[in-house]
Motif scaffolding. Structure first.
Motif, mmCIF file in Angstrom:
data_model
loop_
_atom_site.group_PDB
_atom_site.id
_atom_site.type_symbol
_atom_site.label_atom_id
_atom_site.label_comp_id
_atom_site.label_asym_id
_atom_site.label_seq_id
_atom_site.Cartn_x
_atom_site.Cartn_y
_atom_site.Cartn_z
ATOM 1 N N ASP A 37 0.829 -1.129 -0.126
ATOM 2 C CA ASP A 37 -0.222 0.353 -0.187
ATOM 3 C C ASP A 37 0.968 1.300 0.102
ATOM 4 O O ASP A 37 1.833 1.411 0.694
ATOM 5 N N THR A 97 -0.218 5.669 1.085
ATOM 6 C CA THR A 97 -0.977 6.017 0.898
ATOM 7 C C THR A 97 -0.731 7.616 1.391
ATOM 8 O O THR A 97 0.219 8.220 1.020
ATOM 9 N N HIS A 147 -5.543 5.787 -1.577
ATOM 10 C CA HIS A 147 -4.699 4.174 -1.696
ATOM 11 C C HIS A 147 -4.501 3.443 -2.480
ATOM 12 O O HIS A 147 -5.441 4.182 -4.167
ATOM 13 N N THR A 203 -1.673 1.155 -4.827
ATOM 14 C CA THR A 203 -1.718 -0.452 -4.714
ATOM 15 C C THR A 203 -0.360 -0.966 -5.637
ATOM 16 O O THR A 203 -0.705 -0.422 -7.298
#
Length: 206
Positions: free
Chosen positions: A140, A142, A152, A154
């Motif tokens: 993750d 952020t 968020h 990925t």
């Protein structure tokens, strides 16, 4: 340019390739001179809004902080524009523990490629993205905007590339994804004490 060995390009495609031909990225972080990141766009690429354009009411706010919990990175974000010689600004070496958002790309969370640049090391020592090389696919990232909203992302891939073969279109080119790229230096050092490679982290919004 079109040739007998290459099909003719559409006007839109040719414009995009012309833009990307003018873009080169050379990011170096070391104990020597300050790093240089060269980004010389002549116009914004489709899907990559530039700073200063009117924002839609639902457009994300400018980013204020980036965090990569899995590798212990948290940093406020300064804004990085272009210098008068066409090179993109980078965080000053004395602020090596602070990353920067390139305002000529997308706003994180918006359509297009948002780019955050940070030093690995500077002449003052270890810097903000020193441990970025430890990041794994699926991690993750952020990004918190100036309104306090956490976005968020990925991680989908990472790659280490020679600065002389930086994948400009892949990093800065148009995309309809809500994409994020983190860039720092990587690899061995040259005779001047500069790393010869870049580490690029690719991520997409959840």
């Amino acid at each position: 340019m079109p040739s007998a060995h290459r099909p003719a390009l559409s006007r839109a495609r040719l414009a995009t390739l012309t833009l990307l031909t003018l873009v080169s990225v050379l990011t170096g972080c070391s104990a020597g001179p300050d790093p240089t990141v060269r980004v010389v766009p002549s116009a914004s690429a489709p899907g990559t809004p530039r700073s200063g354009q009117p924002a839609a009411s639902d457009a994300p706010a400018a980013p204020a902080e980036v965090a990569v919990p899995s590798v212990g990175i948290t940093s406020s974000l300064m804004e990085l524009g272009l210098n008068t010689d066409g090179t993109v600004e980078v965080p000053p070496a004395e602020e090596g523990m602070t990353a920067g958002w390139y305002t000529g790309g997308a706003v994180p969370g918006g359509i297009g490629a948002a780019v955050i640049i940070g030093h690995n090391d500077t002449r003052f020592g270890k810097a903000v993205f020193h441990d970025l090389k430890k990041i794994k696919e699926g991690a993750d990232i952020t990004v918190t905007d100036k309104k306090g909203k956490a976005l968020h992302f990925t991680v989908t891939a990472t790659e280490s590339v020679a600065k002389s073969a930086f994948p400009t279109e892949k990093v800065y080119g148009p995309t309809q994804e809500r994409a994020l790229r983190l860039i720092t230096c990587d690899g061995d050092f040259d005779a001047q004490g500069h790393p010869v490679d870049n580490l690029i982290v690719y991520a997409t919004a959840r």
